[in-house]
Design a protein around this motif. Sequence first.
Motif, PDB file in Angstrom:
ATOM      1  N   UNK A 348       5.084  16.158 -15.045  1.00 46.36           N
ATOM      2  CA  UNK A 348       5.145  16.457 -13.618  1.00 46.36           C
ATOM      3  C   UNK A 348       3.857  16.016 -12.937  1.00 46.36           C
ATOM      4  N   UNK A 349       3.997  15.401 -11.758  1.00 47.44           N
ATOM      5  CA  UNK A 349       2.833  15.060 -10.943  1.00 47.44           C
ATOM      6  C   UNK A 349       3.264  14.969  -9.482  1.00 47.44           C
ATOM      7  N   UNK A 350       2.276  14.926  -8.605  1.00 41.50           N
ATOM      8  CA  UNK A 350       2.578  14.880  -7.176  1.00 41.50           C
ATOM      9  C   UNK A 350       1.376  14.349  -6.411  1.00 41.50           C
ATOM     10  N   UNK A 351       1.638  13.896  -5.188  1.00 44.22           N
ATOM     11  CA  UNK A 351       0.561  13.494  -4.280  1.00 44.22           C
ATOM     12  C   UNK A 351       0.840  14.079  -2.909  1.00 44.22           C
ATOM     13  N   UNK A 352      -0.223  14.244  -2.127  1.00 48.78           N
ATOM     14  CA  UNK A 352      -0.118  14.892  -0.833  1.00 48.78           C
ATOM     15  C   UNK A 352       0.220  13.911   0.293  1.00 48.78           C
ATOM     16  N   UNK A 353       0.363  12.631  -0.046  1.00 46.90           N
ATOM     17  CA  UNK A 353       0.551  11.618   0.991  1.00 46.90           C
ATOM     18  C   UNK A 353       1.855  10.872   0.778  1.00 46.90           C
ATOM     19  N   UNK A 354       2.041   9.762   1.511  1.00 46.86           N
ATOM     20  CA  UNK A 354       3.323   9.056   1.545  1.00 46.86           C
ATOM     21  C   UNK A 354       3.193   7.674   0.894  1.00 46.86           C
ATOM     22  N   UNK A 355       3.551   7.542  -0.379  1.00 48.46           N
ATOM     23  CA  UNK A 355       3.423   6.227  -1.031  1.00 48.46           C
ATOM     24  C   UNK A 355       4.407   5.187  -0.515  1.00 48.46           C
ATOM     25  N   UNK A 356       5.487   5.631   0.180  1.00 45.95           N
ATOM     26  CA  UNK A 356       6.456   4.657   0.707  1.00 45.95           C
ATOM     27  C   UNK A 356       5.892   3.924   1.918  1.00 45.95           C
ATOM     28  N   UNK A 357       5.159   4.613   2.794  1.00 45.22           N
ATOM     29  CA  UNK A 357       4.413   4.048   3.923  1.00 45.22           C
ATOM     30  C   UNK A 357       5.081   2.824   4.522  1.00 45.22           C
ATOM     31  N   UNK A 358       6.222   3.028   5.171  1.00 47.92           N
ATOM     32  CA  UNK A 358       6.986   1.901   5.721  1.00 47.92           C
ATOM     33  C   UNK A 358       6.178   1.085   6.719  1.00 47.92           C
ATOM     34  N   UNK A 359       5.321   1.757   7.478  1.00 46.08           N
ATOM     35  CA  UNK A 359       4.491   1.015   8.434  1.00 46.08           C
ATOM     36  C   UNK A 359       3.181   0.566   7.805  1.00 46.08           C
ATOM     37  N   UNK A 360       3.019   0.809   6.514  1.00 42.76           N
ATOM     38  CA  UNK A 360       1.777   0.479   5.820  1.00 42.76           C
ATOM     39  C   UNK A 360       0.808   1.654   5.912  1.00 42.76           C
ATOM     40  N   UNK A 361      -0.264   1.628   5.092  1.00 42.90           N
ATOM     41  CA  UNK A 361      -0.591   0.644   4.058  1.00 42.90           C
ATOM     42  C   UNK A 361       0.227   0.875   2.787  1.00 42.90           C
ATOM     43  N   UNK A 362       0.119  -0.055   1.851  1.00 44.01           N
ATOM     44  CA  UNK A 362       0.929   0.009   0.638  1.00 44.01           C
ATOM     45  C   UNK A 362       0.091   0.204  -0.626  1.00 44.01           C
ATOM     46  N   UNK A 363      -1.127   0.694  -0.450  1.00 44.44           N
ATOM     47  CA  UNK A 363      -2.026   0.884  -1.596  1.00 44.44           C
ATOM     48  C   UNK A 363      -1.430   1.818  -2.646  1.00 44.44           C
ATOM     49  N   UNK A 364      -0.625   2.804  -2.217  1.00 43.34           N
ATOM     50  CA  UNK A 364      -0.141   3.837  -3.131  1.00 43.34           C
ATOM     51  C   UNK A 364       1.285   3.594  -3.614  1.00 43.34           C
ATOM     52  N   UNK A 365       1.849   2.436  -3.318  1.00 44.88           N
ATOM     53  CA  UNK A 365       3.227   2.185  -3.707  1.00 44.88           C
ATOM     54  C   UNK A 365       3.422   2.195  -5.223  1.00 44.88           C
ATOM     55  N   UNK A 366       2.350   1.939  -5.961  1.00 47.22           N
ATOM     56  CA  UNK A 366       2.418   1.940  -7.430  1.00 47.22           C
ATOM     57  C   UNK A 366       2.876   3.276  -7.989  1.00 47.22           C
ATOM     58  N   UNK A 367       2.768   4.341  -7.206  1.00 50.15           N
ATOM     59  CA  UNK A 367       3.147   5.667  -7.705  1.00 50.15           C
ATOM     60  C   UNK A 367       4.632   5.750  -8.042  1.00 50.15           C
ATOM     61  N   UNK A 368       5.463   4.971  -7.345  1.00 52.94           N
ATOM     62  CA  UNK A 368       6.879   4.938  -7.702  1.00 52.94           C
ATOM     63  C   UNK A 368       7.067   4.297  -9.077  1.00 52.94           C
ATOM     64  N   UNK A 369       6.253   3.301  -9.405  1.00 52.38           N
ATOM     65  CA  UNK A 369       6.304   2.699 -10.742  1.00 52.38           C
ATOM     66  C   UNK A 369       5.807   3.686 -11.792  1.00 52.38           C
ATOM     67  N   UNK A 370       4.770   4.437 -11.444  1.00 48.66           N
ATOM     68  CA  UNK A 370       4.251   5.450 -12.365  1.00 48.66           C
ATOM     69  C   UNK A 370       5.322   6.498 -12.664  1.00 48.66           C
TER      70      UNK A 370
END
Length: 386
Positions: A348-370
């Motif tokens: 189990x893990x979680x983050x407090x922000x939005x990795x999908x960020x449709x309007x950007x930025x995309x720095x955290x999109x890797x979390x879906x791969x994780x």
Amino acid sequence: MTSLFTTEKAVLVLEDGTRYAGRAYGARGTTLGEVVFSTGMTGYQETLTDPSYAGQIVLQTAPHIGNTGMNGEDPESRRIWVAGYIVRDPSRVVSNWRADESLDDSLARDGIVGISGIDTRAVTRHIRAAGSMRGAIFSGDDATLSDDDQLERVKSAPNMAGQNLSAAVSVAATEVTRATTDRIGNLAVLDLGVKQATIDNLAARGFDVHVLPQTSTIDDIRAIDPVAVFYSNGPGDPAASDAHVEMLRGVLDDKLPFFGICFGNQLLGRALGFGTYKLPFGHRGINQPVLDKATGRVEITAHNHGFAVDAPLEGEVDSPNGYGRVEVSHIGLNDNVVEGLRALDIPAFSVQYHPEAAAGPHDANYLFDRFRDLVVATTAATAGEK
């Protein structure tokens, strides 16, 4: 297109009695909510249609809003959710080939009362010093109410603390989006205010995404035979969501892989046994710096939250509710707020922000791969034990 140069008066009133006079924008009437500011320079359509903003009057710190209009491709949900909208300078024209209508017309159609022509920098500085507070926008006939009457309406509005708003934004029945790549299995997504970009990202990782109403039970989750569970973002106070926390404890007891974002991060914190608290003015916008402690990398991330998890920032700690070791995985660099949790003895893990960020930025999109990798590894390990 509705005229942006109306002389109709409007006023923003805060619960401490501060008043800002401006012009009517969007629908006319009165709207009440928590006044917050969002620092994004772009992506106002995604902000407006983010269900996490339900109950909030959103102020855009970017001074010029509306130049690209609104289109039918970028909404994050089925409607505009903000309680009200505050901008300084609405765009005089819509200049984008994808636009279907103006922002002003869209606000009016969805009944969103707004105000323009005020000093948004002054309002932002006031909130930053005094904290987010209840407020109201009055326009049309309501703009002529006495100062005392307007302030009394503001003070009679409910505080955000203690409110459970997930019922207002969740789907009424389960909706399924099929995997768009090699299928892994069924994913149970508890809709607390999920955004379309999140669903798309999960489907792109091989999940058949089952978006479940917030009234769902642990038996409803088990009934779809999920390979994992996901809790979405959403509005309201995590301390008022006891039923969702108890259901999540059932998920953790079943050893199902779990990923939560934003509101889901706060609920994981509660399920593990930590508390939550209200931030003075929250994090909202698409330019929030966060440190990933595992990699040392600083990411620019998209946020929309007014509450946070109360957990030790350094070292491993034992879950007060008996789920083994836990660590804070991400930290907000502006104010050292917990921005992520990772359980070390359960998947189990979680983050407090939005990795999908449709309007950007995309720095955290890797979390879906994780998350995908965690599910695949957990599934393989479980199969090996049988």
